[in-house]
Design an enzyme around this catalytic site. Structure first.
Site, PDB file in Angstrom:
ATOM      1  N   SER A  29      -9.301  74.220   0.078  1.00 16.91           N
ATOM      2  CA  SER A  29      -9.711  73.647  -1.063  1.00 16.91           C
ATOM      3  C   SER A  29     -10.014  72.324  -0.688  1.00 16.91           C
ATOM      4  O   SER A  29      -9.268  71.260  -1.464  1.00 16.91           O
ATOM      5  CB  SER A  29      -8.826  73.961  -2.491  1.00 16.91           C
ATOM      6  OG  SER A  29      -7.415  73.267  -2.400  1.00 16.91           O
TER       7      SER A  29
ATOM      8  N   HIS B  28      -6.864  79.622  -2.344  1.00 13.46           N
ATOM      9  CA  HIS B  28      -5.609  80.202  -1.528  1.00 13.46           C
ATOM     10  C   HIS B  28      -5.467  81.825  -1.540  1.00 13.46           C
ATOM     11  O   HIS B  28      -4.457  82.250  -0.643  1.00 13.46           O
ATOM     12  CB  HIS B  28      -4.310  79.431  -1.780  1.00 13.46           C
ATOM     13  CG  HIS B  28      -4.696  77.902  -1.370  1.00 13.46           C
ATOM     14  ND1 HIS B  28      -3.804  76.991  -1.621  1.00 13.46           N
ATOM     15  CD2 HIS B  28      -5.830  77.191  -0.687  1.00 13.46           C
ATOM     16  CE1 HIS B  28      -4.204  75.615  -1.479  1.00 13.46           C
ATOM     17  NE2 HIS B  28      -5.334  75.853  -1.006  1.00 13.46           N
TER      18      HIS B  28
ATOM     19  N   GLU C 297      -2.413  76.430  -8.056  1.00 12.30           N
ATOM     20  CA  GLU C 297      -0.777  76.303  -7.462  1.00 12.30           C
ATOM     21  C   GLU C 297       0.111  75.945  -8.803  1.00 12.30           C
ATOM     22  O   GLU C 297      -0.382  75.317  -9.499  1.00 12.30           O
ATOM     23  CB  GLU C 297      -0.557  75.289  -6.719  1.00 12.30           C
ATOM     24  CG  GLU C 297      -1.050  75.409  -5.469  1.00 12.30           C
ATOM     25  CD  GLU C 297      -1.299  74.011  -4.360  1.00 12.30           C
ATOM     26  OE1 GLU C 297      -0.284  73.386  -4.639  1.00 12.30           O
ATOM     27  OE2 GLU C 297      -2.156  73.833  -3.712  1.00 12.30           O
TER      28      GLU C 297
ATOM     29  N   GLU D 186      -0.232  79.777   1.167  1.00 12.47           N
ATOM     30  CA  GLU D 186       0.785  78.780   1.137  1.00 12.47           C
ATOM     31  C   GLU D 186       2.124  79.542   1.093  1.00 12.47           C
ATOM     32  O   GLU D 186       3.120  78.896   0.920  1.00 12.47           O
ATOM     33  CB  GLU D 186       0.774  77.620   0.324  1.00 12.47           C
ATOM     34  CG  GLU D 186      -0.281  76.712   0.750  1.00 12.47           C
ATOM     35  CD  GLU D 186      -0.565  75.645  -0.095  1.00 12.47           C
ATOM     36  OE1 GLU D 186       0.220  75.476  -1.108  1.00 12.47           O
ATOM     37  OE2 GLU D 186      -1.646  74.727   0.039  1.00 12.47           O
TER      38      GLU D 186
ATOM     39  N   ASP E 112      -1.016  72.514  -9.361  1.00  7.03           N
ATOM     40  CA  ASP E 112      -2.313  72.059  -8.742  1.00  7.03           C
ATOM     41  C   ASP E 112      -3.509  72.786  -9.348  1.00  7.03           C
ATOM     42  O   ASP E 112      -3.589  73.833  -9.105  1.00  7.03           O
ATOM     43  CB  ASP E 112      -2.233  72.036  -7.509  1.00  7.03           C
ATOM     44  CG  ASP E 112      -3.620  71.630  -6.527  1.00  7.03           C
ATOM     45  OD1 ASP E 112      -4.605  70.846  -7.442  1.00  7.03           O
ATOM     46  OD2 ASP E 112      -3.757  71.533  -5.441  1.00  7.03           O
TER      47      ASP E 112
ATOM     48  N   GLU F 283      -1.642  67.970 -10.855  1.00  9.21           N
ATOM     49  CA  GLU F 283      -2.799  67.570  -9.819  1.00  9.21           C
ATOM     50  C   GLU F 283      -4.052  68.078 -10.119  1.00  9.21           C
ATOM     51  O   GLU F 283      -4.411  69.368 -10.370  1.00  9.21           O
ATOM     52  CB  GLU F 283      -1.890  68.151  -8.260  1.00  9.21           C
ATOM     53  CG  GLU F 283      -2.908  67.700  -7.085  1.00  9.21           C
ATOM     54  CD  GLU F 283      -2.349  68.234  -6.018  1.00  9.21           C
ATOM     55  OE1 GLU F 283      -1.153  68.540  -5.876  1.00  9.21           O
ATOM     56  OE2 GLU F 283      -3.199  68.706  -5.167  1.00  9.21           O
TER      57      GLU F 283
ATOM     58  N   ASP G 242      -5.876  64.463  -5.885  1.00  9.23           N
ATOM     59  CA  ASP G 242      -5.933  64.849  -4.426  1.00  9.23           C
ATOM     60  C   ASP G 242      -7.464  64.868  -4.214  1.00  9.23           C
ATOM     61  O   ASP G 242      -7.759  64.093  -3.491  1.00  9.23           O
ATOM     62  CB  ASP G 242      -5.356  66.232  -4.302  1.00  9.23           C
ATOM     63  CG  ASP G 242      -5.527  67.084  -3.242  1.00  9.23           C
ATOM     64  OD1 ASP G 242      -6.047  66.445  -2.381  1.00  9.23           O
ATOM     65  OD2 ASP G 242      -5.322  68.336  -3.131  1.00  9.23           O
TER      66      ASP G 242
ATOM     67  N   LYS H 246      -2.526  63.024   1.857  1.00  6.25           N
ATOM     68  CA  LYS H 246      -2.649  64.226   3.232  1.00  6.25           C
ATOM     69  C   LYS H 246      -3.147  63.342   4.199  1.00  6.25           C
ATOM     70  O   LYS H 246      -4.347  63.107   4.232  1.00  6.25           O
ATOM     71  CB  LYS H 246      -3.542  65.220   2.858  1.00  6.25           C
ATOM     72  CG  LYS H 246      -2.942  66.159   1.592  1.00  6.25           C
ATOM     73  CD  LYS H 246      -4.289  66.995   1.083  1.00  6.25           C
ATOM     74  CE  LYS H 246      -3.768  68.092   0.274  1.00  6.25           C
ATOM     75  NZ  LYS H 246      -4.714  68.856  -0.390  1.00  6.25           N
TER      76      LYS H 246
ATOM     77  N   HIS I 164       1.247  68.889   2.346  1.00  9.87           N
ATOM     78  CA  HIS I 164       0.944  69.815   3.521  1.00  9.87           C
ATOM     79  C   HIS I 164      -0.481  70.010   3.082  1.00  9.87           C
ATOM     80  O   HIS I 164      -0.994  69.602   2.121  1.00  9.87           O
ATOM     81  CB  HIS I 164       1.774  71.030   3.684  1.00  9.87           C
ATOM     82  CG  HIS I 164       1.790  71.751   2.239  1.00  9.87           C
ATOM     83  ND1 HIS I 164       2.293  72.908   2.384  1.00  9.87           N
ATOM     84  CD2 HIS I 164       1.081  71.751   1.003  1.00  9.87           C
ATOM     85  CE1 HIS I 164       2.153  73.678   0.968  1.00  9.87           C
ATOM     86  NE2 HIS I 164       1.551  72.678   0.271  1.00  9.87           N
TER      87      HIS I 164
ATOM     88  N   LYS J 150       4.984  67.726  -1.197  1.00 11.25           N
ATOM     89  CA  LYS J 150       4.540  69.124  -1.744  1.00 11.25           C
ATOM     90  C   LYS J 150       4.437  69.898  -0.363  1.00 11.25           C
ATOM     91  O   LYS J 150       3.313  69.561   0.365  1.00 11.25           O
ATOM     92  CB  LYS J 150       3.211  68.813  -2.470  1.00 11.25           C
ATOM     93  CG  LYS J 150       2.678  70.264  -3.102  1.00 11.25           C
ATOM     94  CD  LYS J 150       1.462  70.241  -3.884  1.00 11.25           C
ATOM     95  CE  LYS J 150       0.347  70.432  -3.157  1.00 11.25           C
ATOM     96  NZ  LYS J 150      -0.988  70.649  -3.735  1.00 11.25           N
TER      97      LYS J 150
HETATM   98  C1  LIG Z   1      -2.547  71.842  -0.428  1.00 12.38           C
HETATM   99  C2  LIG Z   1      -3.905  71.881  -1.089  1.00 12.38           C
HETATM  100  O1  LIG Z   1      -4.652  72.811  -0.542  1.00 12.38           O
HETATM  101  P1  LIG Z   1      -5.958  72.730   0.645  1.00 12.38           P
HETATM  102  O2  LIG Z   1      -5.103  72.160   1.735  1.00 12.38           O
HETATM  103  O3  LIG Z   1      -6.351  73.727   0.822  1.00 12.38           O
HETATM  104  O4  LIG Z   1      -6.683  71.530   0.377  1.00 12.38           O
HETATM  105  C3  LIG Z   1      -4.032  71.039  -2.355  1.00 12.38           C
HETATM  106  O5  LIG Z   1      -5.335  71.398  -2.773  1.00 12.38           O
HETATM  107  O6  LIG Z   1      -3.388  70.295  -2.578  1.00 12.38           O
HETATM  108 MG   LIG Z   2      -4.710  69.877  -4.258  1.00  9.79          MG
END
Ligand SMILES: C=C(OP(=O)(O)O)C(=O)O
Ligand SMILES: [Mg+2]
Length: 401
Positions: A42, A146, A155, A196, A232, A275, A302, A327, A355, A378
Site C-alpha cells: 500500500s 495486505h 491494520e 504481515e 492503520d 495512521e 504514513d 520508513k 517495517h 510498528k
Molecule cells: C506497513 C505498511 O504497509 P506497506 O508496507 O504495504 O505500505 C503501512 O501501510 O504502514
Molecule cells: Mg501505513
C-alpha cells in the site's frame, strides 16, 4: 579504518517471495555490514521509487559503487548518503532505485558500527541511547492491500502502552494475536493470515473492532498492564478521488463523514494511534481531524508524509497530524530518515518507525527506533521477518547485542 573497500549487491527473497536487494559493505579494516531493502504494497504516491531488483542492482553497480569504493567512509553516514544522492541525481531515487539506495545506506551504517565494535543503535544514536524503548505496535487483524477478502481497514494494532519492558510488550502483542485466533474460532470465523502475519478473516470492520477489543481485554486481564488499540486505515487506498469519497465494502463516506467516523472510533475504542485516516493529498482534512482528536490520540501520517521533510514541513505548517511514520525505503537513505525524525521531534510530532508489508530478516529498524528514541515501532506481532526485529529489541534491552 572505515574506508569502504567493497560494496556487493545481490537479489534475495523477501517475505512475500519477491526478489529484493541485499547489500554488503566492507571496510579497509575488515568492518562488515549487510542490509536488505523492504517493499510496500500500500505504497504512498509520493514515495521514492523502487525499481525492479535487477535494474536497481545494475544501476547501483554502475553509478554508486565506483563513487563509494576507495572514496567514502562507512562511519560517515552523511557522506555515504550524499554520494548515493549524487550518484542518483533525482529527488526520488528513480535512477538507482530506492531499494538499492536504502540497502547500501543501511549496510554502510552497520559496517561503521562493526568497525567501532558498537551496536548499530549506539553508532546511530550515541552512547546514551538504549535506556528507553519504543512501544511495539502489533498487527493482529488486517486486510486492505495486505489480504484479499478481509477488512477494509488495513491494520488493527495491539498497542501495549502500559508494558513495563519491551519484552513484556512483545509478548503481550503475541498474546493478543493468539487471543484473536481463539475468538475468531469461537465465532466460527476461519482466518488465514495477511502479508504481515495478521489474521485476515472475512469479517466487517465493525466485527473486527469487537474481536480485537475483546482480545485486548483478555490479555490486559492476564498481563495486568494497559494494552490499547491502534489502526492503520490506509485511507488513500479507500479514497476515490474522482468521486471525492471513501469507498468501503458496505457504503461510502464523504470526507466529512470519514473525519466524523474516525473521531467516533477514537472515542469509542480509546484508540491510542490512528495512521493514515484520510487521503494522502488532504492536509486540510488531516488538520480538521487533528484538531478534534489530536489531544486524545496520535494521528500519524504514513502515505501523507512518506518520511519526506518537505511534506512533513507542510503538515507542520498546516497542523496536519501529530505523528509521522518513518520508513527508510520511502525516502531512500538513513540520513533522510533521521532528518525527518529530527524535524518531527523539534515540532512535537512523535516518530513511529515502521517495517513494510514485504520484509526480510533485516533488523535495522529496531536499531533506528532505539537510536532515535522513537515513541513506537510498528513491525508486526508474529512471523519470522517480524520477530527478527522484535527479538532484536529484546536483545538490545537485555544488553545482549
Ligand atoms: C506497513 C505498511 O504497509 P506497506 O508496507 O504495504 O505500505 C503501512 O501501510 O504502514
Ligand atoms: Mg501505513
Amino acid at each position: 579504518m572505515t574506508l569502504i573497500t567493497d560494496v556487493r549487491l545481490r537479489e534475495i527473497l523477501d517475505s512475500r517471495g519477491n526478489p529484493t536487494v541485499e547489500a554488503d559493505v566492507v571496510t579497509e579494516s575488515g568492518g562488515f555490514g549487510r542490509a536488505a531493502a523492504p517493499s510496500g504494497a500500500s505504497t504512498g504516491e509520493y514515495e521514492a521509487v523502487e525499481r525492479p531488483t535487477g535494474e536497481a542492482i545494475a544501476a547501483a553497480r554502475e553509478r554508486a559503487v565506483p563513487r563509494l569504493v576507495g572514496e567514502a567512509y562507512a562511519g560517515n553516514q552523511r557522506e555515504v548518503d550524499a554520494i548515493l544522492r549524487a550518484a542518483d541525481g533525482t529527488d526520488t531515487f528513480s535512477e538507482l532505485g530506492a531499494n538499492s539506495a536504502v540497502a547500501i545506506s543501511m549496510a554502510a551504517a552497520k559496517a561503521g558500527a562493526d568497525v567501532l565494535g558498537a551496536p548499530l543503535f549506539q553508532h546511530l544514536g550515541g552512547t546514551f541511547r538504549g535506556e528507553t524503548f519504543p512501544t511495539p505496535l502489533g498487527n493482529v487483524v488486517g486486510g486492505g492491500e495486505h489480504a484479499a477478502d478481509a477488512t477494509d481497514i488495513q491494520e488493527f494494532l495491539a498497542a501495549p502502552v502500559g508494558a513495563p519492558s519491551v519484552q513484556d510488550a512483545v509478548f503481550a502483542n503475541a498474546a493478543v494475536h493468539a487471543a484473536v485466533a481463539d475468538i475468531l474460532d469461537e465465532r466460527g470465523e476461519p482466518a488465514g493470515k495477511g502479508d504481515e502475519g495478521a489474521w485476515a478473516p472475512s469479517i466487517t470492520d465493525a466485527e473486527a473492532f469487537e474481536v480485537v477489543d475483546e482480545a485486548v481485554n483478555r490479555v490486559e486481564n492476564e498481563v495486568g498492564f494497559e494494552v490499547g488499540i491502534g489502526l492503520d486505515v490506509a485511507a488513500a487506498e479507500l479514497y476515490d478521488a474522482d468521486a471525492g469519497e471513501y469507498v468501503y465494502s458496505d457504503r461510502t463516506r464523504s470526507t466529512d463523514e470519514q473525519i466524523a467516523y474516525v473521531a467516533d472510533l477514537v472515542s469509542e475504542y480509546d484508540l491510542v494511534y490512528v495512521e493514515d485516516p484520510l487521503d494522502e493529498d488532504d492536509y486540510e482534512a488531516y488538520a480538521d481531524l487533528t484538531d478534534r482528536v489530536g489531544d486524545q490520540t496520535l494521528v500519524c501520517g504514513d502515505d501523507l508524509f512518506v518520511t519526506n521533510v518537505d511534506r512533513l514541513r507542510e503538515g507542520i505548517d498546516r497542523g496536519a497530524a501529530n505523528s509521522i511514520l518513518i520508513k527508510p525505503n520511502q525516502i531512500g537513505t538513513l540520513s533522510d530518515a533521521f532528518d525527518a525524525i529530527e524535524l518531527a521531534t523539534e515540532h512535537g510530532y512523535e516518530a513511529v518507525v515502521s517495517h513494510r508489508s514485504g520484509e526480510t530478516e533485516d533488523t535495522t529498524i529496531a536499531h533506528l527506533a532505539v537510536a532515535t528514541d522513537a515513541a513506537f515501532i510498528k513491525t508486526g506481532a508474529v512471523g519470522g521477518e517480524r520477530t527478527a526485529k522484535l527479538n532484536e529489541l529484546i536483545r538490545i534491552e537485555d544488553d545482549a547485542i
